[in-house]
Write a protein that holds these residues in place. Structure first.
Motif, PDB file in Angstrom:
ATOM      1  N   ASP A 114       0.932  -1.253   0.201  1.00  5.57           N
ATOM      2  CA  ASP A 114      -0.123   0.080  -0.016  1.00  5.57           C
ATOM      3  C   ASP A 114       0.818   1.273  -0.021  1.00  5.57           C
ATOM      4  O   ASP A 114       0.612   2.225  -0.442  1.00  5.57           O
ATOM      5  N   GLU A 115       1.915   1.264   0.423  1.00  5.54           N
ATOM      6  CA  GLU A 115       3.002   2.204   0.677  1.00  5.54           C
ATOM      7  C   GLU A 115       3.371   2.773  -0.596  1.00  5.54           C
ATOM      8  O   GLU A 115       3.604   3.757  -0.807  1.00  5.54           O
ATOM      9  N   THR A 142       4.897  -9.409   9.681  1.00  2.44           N
ATOM     10  CA  THR A 142       3.966  -8.789  10.233  1.00  2.44           C
ATOM     11  C   THR A 142       2.679  -9.129   9.573  1.00  2.44           C
ATOM     12  O   THR A 142       2.818  -9.859   8.294  1.00  2.44           O
ATOM     13  N   ALA A 143       1.642  -8.739  10.084  1.00  4.37           N
ATOM     14  CA  ALA A 143       0.129  -9.108   9.461  1.00  4.37           C
ATOM     15  C   ALA A 143       0.015  -8.438   8.146  1.00  4.37           C
ATOM     16  O   ALA A 143      -0.842  -9.460   7.412  1.00  4.37           O
ATOM     17  N   ASP A 144       0.448  -7.511   7.672  1.00  5.63           N
ATOM     18  CA  ASP A 144       0.036  -6.962   6.552  1.00  5.63           C
ATOM     19  C   ASP A 144       0.959  -7.475   5.582  1.00  5.63           C
ATOM     20  O   ASP A 144       0.853  -7.145   4.054  1.00  5.63           O
ATOM     21  N   ASP A 145       1.874  -8.553   5.479  1.00 10.79           N
ATOM     22  CA  ASP A 145       2.707  -8.928   4.779  1.00 10.79           C
ATOM     23  C   ASP A 145       1.961 -10.266   4.352  1.00 10.79           C
ATOM     24  O   ASP A 145       2.370 -11.222   4.873  1.00 10.79           O
ATOM     25  N   ILE A 146       1.194 -10.356   3.371  1.00 10.70           N
ATOM     26  CA  ILE A 146       0.540 -11.481   2.727  1.00 10.70           C
ATOM     27  C   ILE A 146       1.157 -12.121   1.483  1.00 10.70           C
ATOM     28  O   ILE A 146       0.584 -13.153   1.243  1.00 10.70           O
ATOM     29  N   THR A 147       2.071 -12.032   1.031  1.00 11.26           N
ATOM     30  CA  THR A 147       2.709 -12.420  -0.246  1.00 11.26           C
ATOM     31  C   THR A 147       2.796 -13.833   0.087  1.00 11.26           C
ATOM     32  O   THR A 147       2.529 -14.657  -0.897  1.00 11.26           O
ATOM     33  N   VAL A 186       4.330  -3.246 -12.459  1.00  9.82           N
ATOM     34  CA  VAL A 186       2.652  -3.275 -12.274  1.00  9.82           C
ATOM     35  C   VAL A 186       2.953  -3.116 -10.417  1.00  9.82           C
ATOM     36  O   VAL A 186       3.741  -3.879  -9.851  1.00  9.82           O
ATOM     37  N   ALA A 187       2.152  -2.219  -9.792  1.00 13.10           N
ATOM     38  CA  ALA A 187       2.320  -1.789  -8.419  1.00 13.10           C
ATOM     39  C   ALA A 187       0.900  -2.295  -8.028  1.00 13.10           C
ATOM     40  O   ALA A 187      -0.271  -1.633  -8.440  1.00 13.10           O
ATOM     41  N   VAL A 188       0.714  -3.103  -6.890  1.00 19.63           N
ATOM     42  CA  VAL A 188      -0.405  -3.464  -6.300  1.00 19.63           C
ATOM     43  C   VAL A 188      -0.456  -3.276  -4.718  1.00 19.63           C
ATOM     44  O   VAL A 188       0.670  -3.296  -4.097  1.00 19.63           O
ATOM     45  N   GLY A 189      -1.343  -3.151  -4.101  1.00 17.46           N
ATOM     46  CA  GLY A 189      -1.625  -3.211  -2.657  1.00 17.46           C
ATOM     47  C   GLY A 189      -1.377  -4.075  -1.858  1.00 17.46           C
ATOM     48  O   GLY A 189      -1.601  -5.169  -2.707  1.00 17.46           O
ATOM     49  N   ASP A 190      -1.730  -4.175  -0.783  1.00 15.52           N
ATOM     50  CA  ASP A 190      -1.527  -5.463   0.001  1.00 15.52           C
ATOM     51  C   ASP A 190      -3.162  -5.999   0.119  1.00 15.52           C
ATOM     52  O   ASP A 190      -3.642  -6.251   1.027  1.00 15.52           O
ATOM     53  N   SER A 191      -3.324  -6.419  -1.109  1.00 15.13           N
ATOM     54  CA  SER A 191      -4.961  -6.928  -1.392  1.00 15.13           C
ATOM     55  C   SER A 191      -4.692  -8.517  -1.883  1.00 15.13           C
ATOM     56  O   SER A 191      -4.056  -8.392  -3.103  1.00 15.13           O
ATOM     57  N   ARG A 192      -5.142  -9.505  -1.237  1.00 13.20           N
ATOM     58  CA  ARG A 192      -5.158 -10.798  -1.729  1.00 13.20           C
ATOM     59  C   ARG A 192      -5.668 -10.667  -3.557  1.00 13.20           C
ATOM     60  O   ARG A 192      -4.950 -11.386  -4.308  1.00 13.20           O
ATOM     61  N   LYS A 193      -6.870 -10.230  -3.716  1.00 13.06           N
ATOM     62  CA  LYS A 193      -7.497 -10.513  -4.873  1.00 13.06           C
ATOM     63  C   LYS A 193      -6.747  -9.415  -5.888  1.00 13.06           C
ATOM     64  O   LYS A 193      -6.479 -10.072  -7.131  1.00 13.06           O
ATOM     65  N   ASP A 194      -6.001  -8.513  -5.550  1.00 15.20           N
ATOM     66  CA  ASP A 194      -5.295  -7.695  -6.646  1.00 15.20           C
ATOM     67  C   ASP A 194      -3.833  -8.373  -6.892  1.00 15.20           C
ATOM     68  O   ASP A 194      -3.563  -8.373  -8.061  1.00 15.20           O
ATOM     69  N   ILE A 195      -3.314  -8.804  -5.958  1.00 14.32           N
ATOM     70  CA  ILE A 195      -2.054  -9.668  -5.944  1.00 14.32           C
ATOM     71  C   ILE A 195      -2.288 -10.840  -7.137  1.00 14.32           C
ATOM     72  O   ILE A 195      -1.559 -11.002  -7.958  1.00 14.32           O
TER      73      ILE A 195
END
Length: 416
Positions: free
Chosen positions: A10-11, A72-77, A40-49
């Motif tokens: 997101d940053e 941390t929790a926002d690291d979903i990759t 391509v830049a995408v946010g911390d969104s499972r659907k978008d990645i």
């Protein structure tokens, strides 16, 4: 051979972090013959990645992914990639030992969250991260290779250099992608395009010319792609020599290097030195110069004379000059430069003073008004410039124009 780069976070989308990873990766890939088709830049969104992975695999054989591998929790990759490639998470003992050794070396306690960095999908090949705790991961699906790396630039560069680039060179037979670049100043891209239009129209179909303008300067880049490097080099050298002749009136340097490096090379070739006295540019010119390795050979130092009393006490600007002409004046920058050259052993100098904004402007000196002086003890020239941008851009343009003025001043001396 095409690659796509997906940067995650997101940053990046809100502008809190500038994406330097993509530019560096694209440059390194280009060197080995891989052309980056999309970034391509995408946010911390499972659907978008997930969607980005699907879409990029339709047009590229190599998918490089950075970001989202932290603890941390926002690291979903990592969990997302595990699902995307239908794997399950397992502990990699080699990574676990590596992570443990890092904390042991730092004499810091290791917690469960840190140890989870050693968990990876069982369907990936681990790429060791010697500079951090999050490993890189390589996946294969269809005709595509997917490589996930940390978003921390220092760590990503280590994995790219040690693991990814050698792997790609082993697995694929790459074409050669060669470039020749020169830098011009003094005229715009439209004028140059008109001047060389007949020559450009006669270029072979496999040679491309790109115009890269940047406020008063234009880079011209010739690019060739093919399997025979020797033949490409010979063809490019011939065309580049022709281009030299066509733009020689505005040519600054026939290399793909920044202006500050070109100035440094010029000083080295003449065995000369320089210094700066900066007011409105606040040391930015000195920063650009000292960012070049080896600049200590020709750069003596800088005086950031922002306030009136520093201009007077350190650089010897006359109080009467500041009172009658103001800080933003030809007289002030000339006295700043004279004082700089008296205080140092530098052969040449730059002095700047201006109104960067957003406030501080007057009717006769609006925001964006800048005076620059360059020269030596024997001769100095000063020039008034007018910019119309925000504070940061005005500072950058002041630096660019000051460096260009000194470069042309020194070259002009040699021409006599």
């Amino acid at each position: 051979m095409y690659a796509s780069i997906i940067t995650i976070g997101d940053e990046l989308l809100i502008g809190q972090t500038i994406d330097t990873n993509s530019a560096w990766m694209a440059q390194e890939l280009n060197k080995i013959g891989v052309w980056v088709k999309r970034r391509v830049a995408v946010g911390d969104s499972r659907k978008d990645i997930w969607q980005a992975l699907d879409e990029e695999s339709q047009s590229a054989q190599i998918i490089l992914i950075t970001g989202g591998l932290g603890p941390t929790a926002d690291d979903i990759t990592k969990p997302l990639l595990c699902d995307y490639f239908a794997g399950k998470m397992v502990v990699n003992e080699m990574v676990l030992e590596h992570v443990t050794a890092i904390f042991r070396r730092l004499n810091r306690p290791i917690i469960e969250r840190n140890m989870k960095q050693a968990e990876v999908p069982d369907v990936c090949t681990v790429l060791m991260n010697k500079r951090g705790t999050a490993p890189g991961m390589l996946f294969r699906k269809g005709n595509c290779i997917y490589i996930s790396m940390p978003g921390v630039p220092h760590e990503m560069k280590g994995i790219m250099t040690d693991e990814v680039l050698p792997l790609l060179k082993r697995e694929y037979k790459m074409p050669f992608i060669l470039h020749r670049t020169l830098l011009t100043a003094g005229v715009g891209e439209s004028f140059i395009a008109e001047k060389i239009s007949a020559w450009e129209e006669g270029l072979p179909s496999d040679i491309k010319l790109a115009y890269l303008p940047n406020y008063g300067m234009v880079r011209l880049r010739l690019t060739a792609t093919g399997a025979n490097k020797e033949q490409l080099d010979e063809q490019l050298d011939h065309l580049f020599a022709e281009l030299h002749v066509l733009v020689k009136e505005w040519l600054i340097v026939a290399e793909d290097i920044p202006l500050e490096q070109a100035l440094g090379n010029l000083l080295l070739s003449r065995k000369k030195t320089m210094a700066t006295a900066e007011s409105c540019s606040g040391g930015y010119i000195a920063h650009l110069i000292t960012a070049i390795p080896g600049s200590s050979e020709y750069f003596k130092g800088t005086v950031v004379a922002y306030a009136y009393d520093v201009k007077e006490d350190v650089l010897g600007v006359q109080h009467s000059t500041l009172e009658t002409k103001g800080a933003v004046s030809e007289e002030t920058v000339t006295e700043m430069l004279n004082g700089l050259l008296q205080k140092t052993t530098a052969d040449y100098g730059i002095a700047t003073s201006g109104v960067m904004g957003p406030g501080g402007g007057t009717d006769d000196k609006p925001v964006g008004t800048v005076w620059v002086a360059v020269g030596s003890r024997e001769k100095m020239i000063a020039k008034r410039l007018h910019f119309r941008f925000d504070r940061l851009k005005n500072i950058e343009l002041t630096a660019t124009n000051a460096l260009l003025m000194l470069f042309q001043f020194i070259e002009g001396e040699q021409d006599k």
